[in-house]
Design a protein around this motif. Structure first.
Motif, PDB file in Angstrom:
ATOM      1  N   ILE A   1       6.847  -1.381   6.491  1.00  0.00           N
ATOM      2  CA  ILE A   1       7.552  -0.212   6.934  1.00  0.00           C
ATOM      3  C   ILE A   1       6.753  -0.148   8.430  1.00  0.00           C
ATOM      4  CG2 ILE A   1       7.933   2.262   7.026  1.00  0.00           C
ATOM      5  CD1 ILE A   1       8.347   2.134   3.968  1.00  0.00           C
ATOM      6  N   ILE A   2       7.445  -0.006   9.515  1.00  0.00           N
ATOM      7  CA  ILE A   2       6.773   0.348  10.875  1.00  0.00           C
ATOM      8  C   ILE A   2       7.414   1.752  11.010  1.00  0.00           C
ATOM      9  CG2 ILE A   2       6.923   0.067  13.450  1.00  0.00           C
ATOM     10  CD1 ILE A   2       7.322  -2.956  10.761  1.00  0.00           C
ATOM     11  N   ALA A   3       6.533   2.631  11.273  1.00  0.00           N
ATOM     12  CA  ALA A   3       7.056   4.168  11.782  1.00  0.00           C
ATOM     13  C   ALA A   3       6.533   4.525  12.852  1.00  0.00           C
ATOM     14  CB  ALA A   3       6.160   4.936  10.590  1.00  0.00           C
ATOM     15  N   CYS A   4       7.588   4.966  13.632  1.00  0.00           N
ATOM     16  CA  CYS A   4       7.392   5.647  15.143  1.00  0.00           C
ATOM     17  C   CYS A   4       7.762   7.198  14.841  1.00  0.00           C
ATOM     18  CB  CYS A   4       8.048   4.642  15.721  1.00  0.00           C
ATOM     19  SG  CYS A   4       7.554   3.180  16.150  1.00  0.00           S
ATOM     20  N   GLY A   5       6.938   7.743  15.361  1.00  0.00           N
ATOM     21  CA  GLY A   5       7.235   9.398  15.503  1.00  0.00           C
ATOM     22  C   GLY A   5       7.141   9.742  17.027  1.00  0.00           C
ATOM     23  N   VAL A   6       8.165  10.759  17.326  1.00  0.00           N
ATOM     24  CA  VAL A   6       8.341  11.254  18.723  1.00  0.00           C
ATOM     25  C   VAL A   6       8.345  12.657  18.262  1.00  0.00           C
ATOM     26  CG1 VAL A   6       9.643   9.442  19.664  1.00  0.00           C
ATOM     27  CG2 VAL A   6      10.987  11.263  18.726  1.00  0.00           C
ATOM     28  N   GLY A   7       8.094  13.607  19.374  1.00  0.00           N
ATOM     29  CA  GLY A   7       8.553  15.107  19.552  1.00  0.00           C
ATOM     30  C   GLY A   7       7.571  15.666  18.159  1.00  0.00           C
TER      31      GLY A   7
ATOM     32  N   THR B   1       3.454   1.270   6.270  1.00  0.00           N
ATOM     33  CA  THR B   1       2.557   0.231   5.040  1.00  0.00           C
ATOM     34  C   THR B   1       1.175  -0.229   5.457  1.00  0.00           C
ATOM     35  OG1 THR B   1       4.083  -1.433   5.616  1.00  0.00           O
ATOM     36  CG2 THR B   1       4.655  -0.244   3.767  1.00  0.00           C
ATOM     37  N   ARG B   2       0.895  -0.256   6.976  1.00  0.00           N
ATOM     38  CA  ARG B   2      -0.240  -0.731   7.381  1.00  0.00           C
ATOM     39  C   ARG B   2      -0.674   0.019   8.543  1.00  0.00           C
ATOM     40  NH1 ARG B   2      -0.102  -7.306   8.335  1.00  0.00           N
ATOM     41  NH2 ARG B   2      -1.927  -6.740   9.242  1.00  0.00           N
ATOM     42  N   ARG B   3      -1.835   0.422   8.696  1.00  0.00           N
ATOM     43  CA  ARG B   3      -2.336   1.395   9.858  1.00  0.00           C
ATOM     44  C   ARG B   3      -1.662   1.064  11.175  1.00  0.00           C
ATOM     45  NH1 ARG B   3      -6.720   4.931   8.599  1.00  0.00           N
ATOM     46  NH2 ARG B   3      -7.413   4.806  10.763  1.00  0.00           N
ATOM     47  N   GLU B   4      -1.845  -0.245  11.386  1.00  0.00           N
ATOM     48  CA  GLU B   4      -1.396  -0.919  12.978  1.00  0.00           C
ATOM     49  C   GLU B   4       0.345  -0.929  12.907  1.00  0.00           C
ATOM     50  OE1 GLU B   4      -2.520  -4.703  10.065  1.00  0.00           O
ATOM     51  OE2 GLU B   4      -2.988  -2.495  10.321  1.00  0.00           O
ATOM     52  N   PHE B   5       0.894  -0.446  11.869  1.00  0.00           N
ATOM     53  CA  PHE B   5       2.326  -0.412  11.731  1.00  0.00           C
ATOM     54  C   PHE B   5       2.773   1.189  12.207  1.00  0.00           C
ATOM     55  CE2 PHE B   5       3.183  -4.121   8.926  1.00  0.00           C
ATOM     56  CZ  PHE B   5       2.831  -4.834   9.790  1.00  0.00           C
ATOM     57  N   ALA B   6       1.806   2.172  12.409  1.00  0.00           N
ATOM     58  CA  ALA B   6       2.294   3.554  12.757  1.00  0.00           C
ATOM     59  C   ALA B   6       1.814   3.925  13.846  1.00  0.00           C
ATOM     60  CB  ALA B   6       1.251   4.326  11.546  1.00  0.00           C
ATOM     61  N   PHE B   7       2.828   4.456  14.690  1.00  0.00           N
ATOM     62  CA  PHE B   7       2.780   5.002  16.218  1.00  0.00           C
ATOM     63  C   PHE B   7       3.137   6.218  16.373  1.00  0.00           C
ATOM     64  CE2 PHE B   7       3.786   0.306  15.800  1.00  0.00           C
ATOM     65  CZ  PHE B   7       2.459  -0.300  16.604  1.00  0.00           C
ATOM     66  N   VAL B   8       2.880   6.924  17.437  1.00  0.00           N
ATOM     67  CA  VAL B   8       3.482   8.206  17.976  1.00  0.00           C
ATOM     68  C   VAL B   8       3.293   8.043  19.436  1.00  0.00           C
ATOM     69  CG1 VAL B   8       2.781   9.676  15.560  1.00  0.00           C
ATOM     70  CG2 VAL B   8       1.254   9.317  17.629  1.00  0.00           C
ATOM     71  N   ALA B   9       4.381   8.857  20.022  1.00  0.00           N
ATOM     72  CA  ALA B   9       4.476   8.905  21.265  1.00  0.00           C
ATOM     73  C   ALA B   9       3.543   9.491  21.902  1.00  0.00           C
ATOM     74  CB  ALA B   9       6.071   9.568  21.689  1.00  0.00           C
TER      75      ALA B   9
END
Length: 225
Positions: A149-155, A167-175
């Motif tokens: 799972i690649i997770a991207c958060g905005v707002g 599922t991995r720390r390097e797969f998580a992003f926020v704007a």
């Protein structure tokens, strides 16, 4: 013994359709169109990928079932509605992914581990209830086809939440705080397209790997400890 028809990567886009996404519906629609058209422009790569589009709010709506984009002639459409139930989408994927993998294998394909691209502009409105289905979804001991799972958060989406979803720390992003949300959503879809094209190309070259590109105007969602 039947000959294998090929090797496929099942990919799922889980996009937040909650009411707070209303001002960015144009960016969602444009990003989704660019993703679909980007894959169509790479037919040799698209042959290695099967793509599903899911919209989630209070529940999950299938906007496109797992499909070969070379065979799709109508763009899927996302809507704007309801709240932000993370649990709904993870519960849906718990049943959907094993079914889809079985279907592909029954059709004679080998299947790489599925990947989910998750996009949300807010915190889950179902509290911590999403964590149970999420934990079952990513547990490879009990679910052999558990996805990356690649997770991207905005707002209003928080870094610590995206870190728990991925599922991995390097797969998580926020704007970035300075990023325009509509532009960040467009960049999410641009990076998603590039990731799928690069992953499909690696498969075609006989060196399969999941390529994850960080979207422009995003940072790694590393939470505090």
């Amino acid at each position: 013994m039947a000959e294998t028809r090929g090797v496929l990567l099942p990919a799922y886009v889980a996009a937040d359709e909650s009411a707070s996404m209303g001002p960015y519906h144009h960016a969602l629609s444009g990003g989704l169109a660019s993703l679909c058209n980007g894959l169509r422009a790479e037919p040799m790569i698209a042959a290695k990928v099967r793509l599903a589009i899911l919209g989630f709010s209070d529940d999950v709506r299938e906007r496109q079932g797992l499909s070969d984009m070379r065979m799709v002639d109508r763009l899927p459409q996302l809507a704007v509605r309801g709240a932000t139930s993370y649990g709904a989408v993870f519960a849906d994927l718990l049943g959907r992914i094993p079914h889809d993998v079985r279907m592909l294998k029954n059709d004679g394909y080998k299947v790489h581990r599925p990947v989910v691209f998750f996009l949300s502009d807010g915190q889950p409105t179902d509290g911590r209830h999403w964590q149970g289905p999420h934990q079952r979804l990513v547990d490879r001991e009990t679910l052999p086809v558990a996805p990356n799972i690649i997770a991207c958060g905005v707002g209003e989406a928080r870094a610590e939440t995206m870190s728990r979803v991925a599922t991995r720390r390097e797969f998580a992003f926020v704007a970035l705080p300075s990023a325009d949300i509509g532009t960040a959503i467009a960049e999410f879809f641009h990076a998603l397209t590039a990731s799928l094209v690069a992953s499909g190309r690696a498969m075609a070259d006989g060196a399969p790997q999941l390529v994850v590109n960080r979207p422009d105007q995003f940072r790694l969602a590393i939470d505090e400890v």
